[in-house]
Design an enzyme around this catalytic site. Sequence first.
Site, short mmCIF file in Angstrom:
data_model
loop_
_atom_site.label_atom_id
_atom_site.label_comp_id
_atom_site.label_asym_id
_atom_site.label_seq_id
_atom_site.Cartn_x
_atom_site.Cartn_y
_atom_site.Cartn_z
N ILE A 1 0.84 -1.20 0.00
CA ILE A 1 0.00 0.00 0.00
C ILE A 1 0.87 1.26 0.00
O ILE A 1 0.62 2.20 -0.75
CB ILE A 1 -0.95 0.00 1.22
CG1 ILE A 1 -1.98 -1.13 1.06
CG2 ILE A 1 -1.64 1.35 1.39
CD1 ILE A 1 -2.98 -1.25 2.19
N GLY B 1 0.15 -2.69 7.43
CA GLY B 1 -0.43 -4.02 7.37
C GLY B 1 -1.89 -4.01 7.78
O GLY B 1 -2.44 -2.99 8.21
N HIS C 1 5.72 -11.77 -31.62
CA HIS C 1 6.72 -10.69 -31.71
C HIS C 1 6.09 -9.46 -32.35
O HIS C 1 5.37 -9.60 -33.34
CB HIS C 1 7.91 -11.15 -32.56
CG HIS C 1 8.92 -10.06 -32.76
ND1 HIS C 1 9.79 -9.67 -31.76
CD2 HIS C 1 9.16 -9.25 -33.83
CE1 HIS C 1 10.54 -8.67 -32.22
NE2 HIS C 1 10.18 -8.40 -33.47
P1 FAD Z 1 -13.02 -7.94 2.39
O1 FAD Z 1 -12.79 -7.45 1.02
O2 FAD Z 1 -12.51 -7.12 3.52
O3 FAD Z 1 -14.59 -8.16 2.53
C1 FAD Z 1 -15.19 -8.57 3.71
C2 FAD Z 1 -16.63 -8.07 3.72
O4 FAD Z 1 -17.31 -8.66 4.82
C3 FAD Z 1 -16.74 -6.56 3.91
O5 FAD Z 1 -17.68 -6.02 3.03
C4 FAD Z 1 -17.22 -6.42 5.35
O6 FAD Z 1 -18.01 -5.26 5.57
C5 FAD Z 1 -18.08 -7.67 5.48
N1 FAD Z 1 -18.29 -8.14 6.85
C6 FAD Z 1 -17.37 -8.33 7.84
N2 FAD Z 1 -17.96 -8.84 8.94
C7 FAD Z 1 -19.29 -8.96 8.64
C8 FAD Z 1 -20.41 -9.42 9.37
N3 FAD Z 1 -20.30 -9.91 10.61
N4 FAD Z 1 -21.62 -9.39 8.77
C9 FAD Z 1 -21.75 -8.92 7.49
N5 FAD Z 1 -20.71 -8.49 6.76
C10 FAD Z 1 -19.50 -8.52 7.32
N6 FAD Z 1 -5.49 -7.34 -3.19
C11 FAD Z 1 -5.17 -7.77 -4.42
O7 FAD Z 1 -5.20 -8.98 -4.68
N7 FAD Z 1 -4.82 -6.89 -5.42
C12 FAD Z 1 -4.77 -5.56 -5.20
O8 FAD Z 1 -4.46 -4.79 -6.11
C13 FAD Z 1 -5.09 -5.07 -3.92
N8 FAD Z 1 -5.07 -3.75 -3.64
C14 FAD Z 1 -5.42 -3.31 -2.41
C15 FAD Z 1 -5.36 -1.94 -2.15
C16 FAD Z 1 -5.70 -1.45 -0.90
C17 FAD Z 1 -5.64 0.03 -0.64
C18 FAD Z 1 -6.12 -2.36 0.12
C19 FAD Z 1 -6.53 -1.85 1.46
C20 FAD Z 1 -6.17 -3.72 -0.13
C21 FAD Z 1 -5.80 -4.21 -1.38
N9 FAD Z 1 -5.81 -5.57 -1.68
C22 FAD Z 1 -5.46 -6.02 -2.92
C23 FAD Z 1 -6.19 -6.57 -0.66
C24 FAD Z 1 -7.65 -7.00 -0.90
O9 FAD Z 1 -8.48 -5.86 -0.85
C25 FAD Z 1 -8.07 -8.02 0.14
O10 FAD Z 1 -7.17 -9.10 0.13
C26 FAD Z 1 -9.47 -8.54 -0.17
O11 FAD Z 1 -10.40 -7.48 -0.18
C27 FAD Z 1 -9.89 -9.58 0.87
O12 FAD Z 1 -11.15 -10.07 0.52
P2 FAD Z 1 -12.17 -10.63 1.63
O13 FAD Z 1 -13.42 -10.94 0.90
O14 FAD Z 1 -11.51 -11.66 2.42
O15 FAD Z 1 -12.41 -9.39 2.62
P1 NAD Z 2 2.34 -4.82 4.06
O1 NAD Z 2 2.46 -5.94 5.01
O2 NAD Z 2 2.48 -5.05 2.61
O3 NAD Z 2 3.43 -3.70 4.43
C1 NAD Z 2 3.51 -3.10 5.68
C2 NAD Z 2 4.90 -2.52 5.85
O4 NAD Z 2 4.92 -1.70 7.01
C3 NAD Z 2 5.97 -3.58 6.04
O5 NAD Z 2 7.05 -3.32 5.18
C4 NAD Z 2 6.36 -3.43 7.51
O6 NAD Z 2 7.70 -3.77 7.76
C5 NAD Z 2 6.10 -1.96 7.73
N1 NAD Z 2 5.85 -1.58 9.12
C6 NAD Z 2 5.12 -2.27 10.04
N2 NAD Z 2 5.09 -1.57 11.21
C7 NAD Z 2 5.79 -0.44 11.00
C8 NAD Z 2 6.10 0.70 11.79
N3 NAD Z 2 5.67 0.80 13.05
N4 NAD Z 2 6.85 1.70 11.27
C9 NAD Z 2 7.28 1.61 9.98
N5 NAD Z 2 7.02 0.56 9.17
C10 NAD Z 2 6.27 -0.44 9.67
O7 NAD Z 2 0.94 -4.12 4.42
P2 NAD Z 2 0.12 -2.99 3.65
O8 NAD Z 2 0.97 -2.29 2.65
O9 NAD Z 2 -0.55 -2.22 4.72
O10 NAD Z 2 -0.95 -3.85 2.88
C11 NAD Z 2 -1.89 -4.64 3.61
C12 NAD Z 2 -2.30 -5.85 2.82
O11 NAD Z 2 -3.05 -5.48 1.68
C13 NAD Z 2 -1.11 -6.64 2.35
O12 NAD Z 2 -1.20 -7.93 2.87
C14 NAD Z 2 -1.22 -6.69 0.87
O13 NAD Z 2 -1.04 -7.97 0.36
C15 NAD Z 2 -2.62 -6.20 0.56
N6 NAD Z 2 -2.51 -5.32 -0.61
C16 NAD Z 2 -2.22 -5.90 -1.80
C17 NAD Z 2 -2.04 -5.10 -2.91
C18 NAD Z 2 -1.69 -5.74 -4.22
O14 NAD Z 2 -1.87 -6.94 -4.33
N7 NAD Z 2 -1.23 -5.01 -5.19
C19 NAD Z 2 -2.15 -3.73 -2.82
C20 NAD Z 2 -2.42 -3.18 -1.57
C21 NAD Z 2 -2.60 -4.00 -0.47
#
Ligand code: FAD
Ligand code: NAD
Length: 485
Positions: A202, A288, A461
């Site tokens: 992120i 994270g 290519h």
């Molecule tokens: P979520 O997407 O968190 O969905 C869970 C849903 O359950 C939510 O709508 C929540 O409101 C609902 N919920 C929770 N508890 C309850 C309850 N008790 N009753 C009813 N509803 C409930 N991953 C990638 O693979 N590629 C990316 O490019 C990528 N980019 C990201 C960028 C950002 C900024 C962030 C924050 C994350 C990104 N991720 C990416 C990670 C990805 O978003 C998550 O891995 C994914 O959304 C997880 O899916 P999930 O369905 O497990 O959970």
């Molecule tokens: P991350 O685990 O990728 O990175 C967190 C970073 O913060 C690590 O490098 C860690 O060492 C550092 N960190 C932790 N505590 C710290 C502190 N106190 N001070 C300074 N640095 C610290 O987590 P994220 O970037 O928050 O992303 C969260 C999750 O969302 C990840 O698991 C990622 O897979 C998912 N995500 C995926 C995508 C993608 O697939 N392109 C994009 C965004 C997010």
Amino acid sequence: MANDDKKPAAPSPSFDVIVIGGGPAGYPAAIRAAQNKLSVACIDEWKNRDGTPAFGGTCLNAGCIPSKALLESSELYHRVREEFASHGIKVSGASLDLAQMQKRKAGIVRGMTGGILALFKAAGVTPLQGHGKLLAPGTVEFTAHDGAKRSLSAKQVVLASGSAPIELRSAAFQAPQIVDSWGALDFDAVPKRLAVIGAGVIGLELGSVWRRLGSEVVVLEALPEFLPIADQQLAKEALRHFKKQGLEIRLGAKLTQALVEGDAVHVTYADAKGEQKLTVDRLVVAVGRRPYTQDLFTPESAVQLDERGFIKVDDHCRTGVAGVWAIGDCVRGPMLAHKGKEEGVMVADLIAGLFGETNYKVIPSVIYTSPEISWVGLTEEQVKASGRAYKVGVFPFLASGRAKAMEQASGFAKVLAAQDDDEILGVHIVGPMAGELIAEAVLAMEYSASSEDLQRTIHAHPTLSEAVHEAALNADKRSIDNINR
Ligand code: FAD
Ligand code: NAD
């Protein structure tokens, strides 16, 4: 009143499957279960900032999709200003309309989340917007957004409640100055000075967005190593490019305090040289995410959490409680949308008595920066540590005609294969469209291909995919378009 008293209690609606959570893990589970001719309800409580409920979870509403929309827009803005002249295209007066950029992003999110409802309708899934709670195996309490409660029953329940951003005590969220990734996707003005805590996925993606739009960005990372989860040759190459782009990444920087004063944030951190100070306009905390299981199940349901708060499951996402499964970010494994989707499909197939499997060894990772970073399988460091003899093939995009034509000839593709049987052990790409190119390597590894299989496959290519082909050839020092080293 007296008549009402005599009425028998309404039977609780009954389903074959109830999925709690409609993110990228939960909604595919619901759709596949319906495709398997099961009666399905999907409960989701997500509400957007304007109060509208929406399916799609973090990924569609506040993660993958909005971040990729802004990454694309900001990259175009950057290229029009920095790169078009080299193509012989003169553009004057290009300027930023952030409100329009954000409006476009919001439109994409609305379209995609609305699309899930359409998919549910077509598949016959019952959508329920509100909170779901597993009371006991087979019994779920549903609380609609208006507070009305209903008891539902189901033969099988799938928990897919996702994750939430980790908050630091030293930098508690205080919008609009100290925000999480959702806040950082919604800035309505480009911060002049922006700090990001965490150089993870992120931090790099959102740091890139705001850097390209004009912010001075400093990323503070606690670890001394950059991107330790990635192959270190890849990480080094990426870091070089980020530095060139002006993304200032300070490693070994441990945050001690962040104080909001007016519209500024005073950040204090410690590095090898001692205490350091930094003043910024906005601070993004991206250290994270943690599993989110708040009020999801009762102790009587007997679902167990591990020591890190993830719902305990086996390799097939069984919780150990009969008829209860858990998938996606709320269980172990990488927090990736495609990992959750695959688990959702697996569980829905297993429930229907069909074959279901998730190959955890072959999950691609992509970081959507410029250049993009992607990989699948083992890093060179992991192969080395395993003790297995291996060979490496690398091909630089500098030698790719297509990459040159695109003005994006930086980075490389790298193939690691076993010395004994030539099995592909890992593929790592930093360069243009790396996120798309990795799909070929994922397929190859899914089929246990050898580097020779890739070498003998015809690649069109001029395409970027030739870089993967040539890297495979280079593993045996048979590259045609590059000097074999
Ligand atoms: P979520 O997407 O968190 O969905 C869970 C849903 O359950 C939510 O709508 C929540 O409101 C609902 N919920 C929770 N508890 C309850 C309850 N008790 N009753 C009813 N509803 C409930 N991953 C990638 O693979 N590629 C990316 O490019 C990528 N980019 C990201 C960028 C950002 C900024 C962030 C924050 C994350 C990104 N991720 C990416 C990670 C990805 O978003 C998550 O891995 C994914 O959304 C997880 O899916 P999930 O369905 O497990 O959970
Ligand atoms: P991350 O685990 O990728 O990175 C967190 C970073 O913060 C690590 O490098 C860690 O060492 C550092 N960190 C932790 N505590 C710290 C502190 N106190 N001070 C300074 N640095 C610290 O987590 P994220 O970037 O928050 O992303 C969260 C999750 O969302 C990840 O698991 C990622 O897979 C998912 N995500 C995926 C995508 C993608 O697939 N392109 C994009 C965004 C997010």
